[in-house]
Design a protein around this motif. Structure first.
Motif, PDB file in Angstrom:
ATOM      1  N   PHE A  48      37.875  33.621  46.419  1.00 54.17           N
ATOM      2  CA  PHE A  48      38.299  33.450  45.042  1.00 54.17           C
ATOM      3  C   PHE A  48      39.225  32.247  44.928  1.00 54.17           C
ATOM      4  N   PRO A  49      38.961  31.345  44.011  1.00 56.06           N
ATOM      5  CA  PRO A  49      39.827  30.178  43.853  1.00 56.06           C
ATOM      6  C   PRO A  49      41.079  30.468  43.032  1.00 56.06           C
ATOM      7  N   CYS A  50      41.246  31.679  42.559  1.00 56.10           N
ATOM      8  CA  CYS A  50      42.326  31.990  41.622  1.00 56.10           C
ATOM      9  C   CYS A  50      43.711  31.675  42.163  1.00 56.10           C
ATOM     10  N   GLY A  51      43.959  31.968  43.415  1.00 53.78           N
ATOM     11  CA  GLY A  51      45.292  31.784  43.976  1.00 53.78           C
ATOM     12  C   GLY A  51      45.771  30.349  43.960  1.00 53.78           C
ATOM     13  N   THR A  52      44.850  29.405  43.910  1.00 52.60           N
ATOM     14  CA  THR A  52      45.231  27.991  43.900  1.00 52.60           C
ATOM     15  C   THR A  52      45.020  27.339  42.538  1.00 52.60           C
ATOM     16  N   CYS A  53      44.766  28.139  41.521  1.00 52.00           N
ATOM     17  CA  CYS A  53      44.502  27.606  40.182  1.00 52.00           C
ATOM     18  C   CYS A  53      45.795  27.485  39.377  1.00 52.00           C
ATOM     19  N   ARG A  54      45.845  26.494  38.530  1.00 49.53           N
ATOM     20  CA  ARG A  54      47.004  26.255  37.670  1.00 49.53           C
ATOM     21  C   ARG A  54      47.254  27.424  36.713  1.00 49.53           C
ATOM     22  N   TYR A  55      46.194  28.078  36.256  1.00 51.03           N
ATOM     23  CA  TYR A  55      46.315  29.127  35.249  1.00 51.03           C
ATOM     24  C   TYR A  55      46.555  30.509  35.841  1.00 51.03           C
ATOM     25  N   PHE A  56      46.537  30.639  37.150  1.00 49.35           N
ATOM     26  CA  PHE A  56      46.740  31.935  37.802  1.00 49.35           C
ATOM     27  C   PHE A  56      48.225  32.246  37.847  1.00 49.35           C
ATOM     28  N   THR A  57      48.597  33.427  37.312  1.00 47.59           N
ATOM     29  CA  THR A  57      50.010  33.803  37.266  1.00 47.59           C
ATOM     30  C   THR A  57      50.405  34.719  38.415  1.00 47.59           C
ATOM     31  N   GLY A  58      49.463  35.495  38.928  1.00 48.59           N
ATOM     32  CA  GLY A  58      49.775  36.443  39.985  1.00 48.59           C
ATOM     33  C   GLY A  58      50.414  37.722  39.482  1.00 48.59           C
ATOM     34  N   GLU A  59      50.645  37.836  38.189  1.00 51.84           N
ATOM     35  CA  GLU A  59      51.221  39.047  37.603  1.00 51.84           C
ATOM     36  C   GLU A  59      50.142  40.110  37.492  1.00 51.84           C
ATOM     37  N   SER A  60      50.533  41.359  37.564  1.00 51.03           N
ATOM     38  CA  SER A  60      49.539  42.434  37.496  1.00 51.03           C
ATOM     39  C   SER A  60      48.992  42.632  36.079  1.00 51.03           C
ATOM     40  N   LEU A  61      49.765  42.309  35.059  1.00 47.05           N
ATOM     41  CA  LEU A  61      49.295  42.514  33.690  1.00 47.05           C
ATOM     42  C   LEU A  61      48.449  41.356  33.177  1.00 47.05           C
ATOM     43  N   LEU A  62      48.761  40.138  33.585  1.00 45.99           N
ATOM     44  CA  LEU A  62      48.008  38.968  33.139  1.00 45.99           C
ATOM     45  C   LEU A  62      47.834  38.032  34.333  1.00 45.99           C
ATOM     46  N   LYS A  63      46.724  38.217  35.046  1.00 45.55           N
ATOM     47  CA  LYS A  63      46.504  37.429  36.257  1.00 45.55           C
ATOM     48  C   LYS A  63      46.139  35.984  35.941  1.00 45.55           C
ATOM     49  N   CYS A  64      45.383  35.791  34.878  1.00 45.04           N
ATOM     50  CA  CYS A  64      44.929  34.451  34.509  1.00 45.04           C
ATOM     51  C   CYS A  64      45.149  34.254  33.012  1.00 45.04           C
ATOM     52  N   ALA A  65      45.702  33.104  32.657  1.00 49.59           N
ATOM     53  CA  ALA A  65      45.982  32.832  31.245  1.00 49.59           C
ATOM     54  C   ALA A  65      44.714  32.488  30.466  1.00 49.59           C
ATOM     55  N   VAL A  66      43.695  31.981  31.143  1.00 50.73           N
ATOM     56  CA  VAL A  66      42.471  31.558  30.459  1.00 50.73           C
ATOM     57  C   VAL A  66      41.429  32.679  30.434  1.00 50.73           C
ATOM     58  N   HIS A  67      41.195  33.312  31.580  1.00 49.68           N
ATOM     59  CA  HIS A  67      40.196  34.380  31.697  1.00 49.68           C
ATOM     60  C   HIS A  67      40.831  35.603  32.348  1.00 49.68           C
ATOM     61  N   PRO A  68      41.600  36.396  31.609  1.00 48.25           N
ATOM     62  CA  PRO A  68      42.318  37.509  32.232  1.00 48.25           C
ATOM     63  C   PRO A  68      41.410  38.593  32.807  1.00 48.25           C
ATOM     64  N   PHE A  69      40.215  38.767  32.266  1.00 48.25           N
ATOM     65  CA  PHE A  69      39.333  39.820  32.763  1.00 48.25           C
ATOM     66  C   PHE A  69      38.445  39.336  33.900  1.00 48.25           C
ATOM     67  N   ARG A  70      38.368  38.052  34.123  1.00 52.57           N
ATOM     68  CA  ARG A  70      37.543  37.510  35.201  1.00 52.57           C
ATOM     69  C   ARG A  70      38.346  37.189  36.449  1.00 52.57           C
ATOM     70  N   ALA A  71      39.663  37.181  36.352  1.00 51.82           N
ATOM     71  CA  ALA A  71      40.507  36.809  37.488  1.00 51.82           C
ATOM     72  C   ALA A  71      40.311  37.785  38.638  1.00 51.82           C
ATOM     73  N   LEU A  72      40.177  37.236  39.839  1.00 49.55           N
ATOM     74  CA  LEU A  72      40.008  37.994  41.072  1.00 49.55           C
ATOM     75  C   LEU A  72      38.787  38.908  41.042  1.00 49.55           C
ATOM     76  N   THR A  73      37.727  38.469  40.384  1.00 49.42           N
ATOM     77  CA  THR A  73      36.450  39.179  40.420  1.00 49.42           C
ATOM     78  C   THR A  73      35.386  38.188  40.879  1.00 49.42           C
ATOM     79  N   ILE A  74      34.188  38.669  41.061  1.00 52.07           N
ATOM     80  CA  ILE A  74      33.092  37.802  41.492  1.00 52.07           C
ATOM     81  C   ILE A  74      32.812  36.722  40.448  1.00 52.07           C
ATOM     82  N   ASP A  75      33.060  37.027  39.179  1.00 53.83           N
ATOM     83  CA  ASP A  75      32.803  36.065  38.107  1.00 53.83           C
ATOM     84  C   ASP A  75      33.686  34.821  38.199  1.00 53.83           C
TER      85      ASP A  75
END
Length: 93
Positions: A48-75
């Motif tokens: 998953f590229p999320c950990g190195t993305c600018r929009y990834f927050t790492g928070e449990s409630l909002l992992k990604c600012a752009v695609h919160p439901f796709r963060a850390l999934t196969i999508d």
């Protein structure tokens, strides 16, 4: 007590125990599903590229600012909005 009251009492007790059993099964299934989902994410996290993305927050409630439901999934593997985080790349050099 007559037999009708006894039958109704036994029926209420049976319904109570079946309800408790159903709730227990739902609880166990939910815990197992959450645990298996977490294990899958940890196993595949290097893909998953999320950990190195600018929009990834790492928070449990909002992992990604752009695609919160796709963060850390196969999508998220081929995310079109992925932008490398400059702070992350500088820290790992």
């Amino acid at each position: 007590m007559n037999s009708l009251q006894l039958s109704i009492g036994m029926l209420c007790i049976s319904i109570y125990f079946m309800s408790v059993a159903a709730l227990l099964i739902i609880f166990i299934h939910t815990c197992w599903f959450d645990h298996s989902q977490d294990a899958f994410v940890k196993k595949r996290s290097k893909d998953f590229p999320c950990g190195t993305c600018r929009y990834f927050t790492g928070e449990s409630l909002l992992k990604c600012a752009v695609h919160p439901f796709r963060a850390l999934t196969i999508d998220c593997i081929d995310c079109r909005d992925f932008e490398p985080d400059s702070d992350y790349s500088l820290a790992n050099e």
